[in-house]
Design a protein around this motif. Sequence first.
Motif, PDB file in Angstrom:
ATOM      1  N   ARG A 281      -0.200  13.603  33.248  1.00 56.99           N
ATOM      2  CA  ARG A 281      -0.468  13.038  34.569  1.00 56.99           C
ATOM      3  C   ARG A 281      -1.890  12.498  34.563  1.00 56.99           C
ATOM      4  NH1 ARG A 281       0.792  15.834  40.393  1.00 56.99           N
ATOM      5  NH2 ARG A 281      -0.879  14.908  41.628  1.00 56.99           N
TER       6      ARG A 281
ATOM      7  N   GLU B 127      -5.893  10.374  38.210  1.00 57.21           N
ATOM      8  CA  GLU B 127      -6.679  11.109  39.198  1.00 57.21           C
ATOM      9  C   GLU B 127      -7.928  11.692  38.542  1.00 57.21           C
ATOM     10  OE1 GLU B 127      -3.486  13.466  41.856  1.00 57.21           O
ATOM     11  OE2 GLU B 127      -3.246  13.604  39.675  1.00 57.21           O
TER      12      GLU B 127
ATOM     13  N   TRP C 190      -1.877  17.686  34.570  1.00 64.24           N
ATOM     14  CA  TRP C 190      -3.060  16.860  34.827  1.00 64.24           C
ATOM     15  C   TRP C 190      -3.860  16.646  33.551  1.00 64.24           C
ATOM     16  CZ3 TRP C 190      -8.416  17.778  34.475  1.00 64.24           C
ATOM     17  CH2 TRP C 190      -9.222  16.774  35.025  1.00 64.24           C
TER      18      TRP C 190
ATOM     19  N   PRO D  89      -5.748  22.578  38.911  1.00 58.44           N
ATOM     20  CA  PRO D  89      -5.321  21.174  38.903  1.00 58.44           C
ATOM     21  C   PRO D  89      -3.803  21.087  38.977  1.00 58.44           C
ATOM     22  CG  PRO D  89      -5.816  21.890  36.679  1.00 58.44           C
ATOM     23  CD  PRO D  89      -6.187  23.039  37.586  1.00 58.44           C
TER      24      PRO D  89
ATOM     25  N   TYR E  73      -1.848   8.514  40.772  1.00 57.13           N
ATOM     26  CA  TYR E  73      -1.703   8.849  39.358  1.00 57.13           C
ATOM     27  C   TYR E  73      -0.424   8.231  38.818  1.00 57.13           C
ATOM     28  CZ  TYR E  73       1.871  12.174  40.888  1.00 57.13           C
ATOM     29  OH  TYR E  73       2.990  12.743  41.435  1.00 57.13           O
TER      30      TYR E  73
END
Length: 472
Positions: A37, A40, A236, A232, A25
């Motif tokens: 982020r 991913e 994220w 998560p 990431y």
Amino acid sequence: MTADPYAARSETDKTAHSTAAQRPYREVTDANGRVYRIGETDRDILGHSRKLMVYLPWLTMMAISVFEYAYGSAEDTLSHAHGWTQSNTFWILSVWVFFQAGIAFPAGWLREKGILTARKAMYIGSGMCMVGFLALSHLGNVWLAILGFGVIGGVGAGLVYATCINMVGKWFPERRGAKTGFVNGGFAYGSLPFIFIFNYGFDTANYHRVLDLIGCYILIVVVGCAFFFKDPPKNWWPADIDPLTYGGDGKGAASLSKNPPAVRQFTPKEAVRTGMLPLMWIALVMTAGVSIFGISFQVDYAKEIGFGPLVAASSMGVMAVINGIGRGVVGWLSDKWGRKSTLVFVIVVLGLAQFGVIWAGDVKSESLFLFFAFLSGFGGGAFYPLFAALTPDYFGENYNASNYGLVYSGKLISGLFGGGLGSMVVAAWGYDGAYALAGATSMLAAAIALLLRQPGRPRGATSPTPHPQAAT
């Protein structure tokens, strides 16, 4: 010979750069300094689609829905079995609501501190839920029943509820309205089978067996689903959506244009200082109070005005089903219309429904009564996922367990005047006076909701302001 410090620093920089290059990431920062982020996918983190983080919380919410939405249908049998008064049974539910809502903030704080994982919260909650129903089944002393069902069962259900709602909000930051609404809906229509069981197959001869089995059912479902729960990483963001331009998947991009992300991650103290979280709390207190009042008294009111048990049970069944379906529908609509405008619409509908119930009772119309039970059920549940989605919209995801815990804690006050104090108003003013007061309260809540706005973002601004740099 003395070691060269610059050479050592160079090696350290090379190692840091190499480590960053190996990450799956990268972190990007927008114009407000908020970090995302990205890179991913959900499968990278979970090993499977994040859709499972919708369906498992949904199944769990259906399991615990019997606590609140079916309880009113069991009150008569419980009163006869244990020798309780109507006031006793109302206060048992009121205490349950108090603790179910009150645990949300401390549980959220513990989760964000890493003391309590999502899975552990669910395991503890499932055991406490079972204890709640065993207490309701075997404890005839009203104070012990309040302790077992109201306090222990309430805390257990609150742990499960808060964990499920926060879980889906974290995994779907770009489309949280529809997903949160779907999961939240299970908390209402999941009770439908139990409403009819309590009205037609629940009596003083079998109540031990029925309540014990319900407690075991909740334990099995919650533990089975919780095994797969996982949050998560902090900050994220879905890999297929650009958080700086809202470009990418059509549904997510469309929702973000109406409901832009929070300008930054607000801690609970910062969220309170904006003034918006206290407004949301007040609006939820008033709206939830009206909703709980309807859940507590609709069956009794139907019987009071002479409607048969089928209409009484059906009205509660209609309320539960529409309450749940309405949560999913308005969650989806809020992704398209905007969260705030959808919330105001829902609260107004709830208020109008209270006056409609009075009219239906005055003219003794079963069809009108069922229609306004439909509207009351729709409005009385649909606001919950909207507040749940609006909180991270305004204050971000990183502290959402605590922030939404603060907002949702308003329900503990609602439980007091919606259930226990509601029974006092009915005794003093009659059902017509109580329903009129509920309708007026809902309209005032809608006016308060009109004052809400996203902290830190200019009025009317929904388009992103990209930051020219990205941190990796």
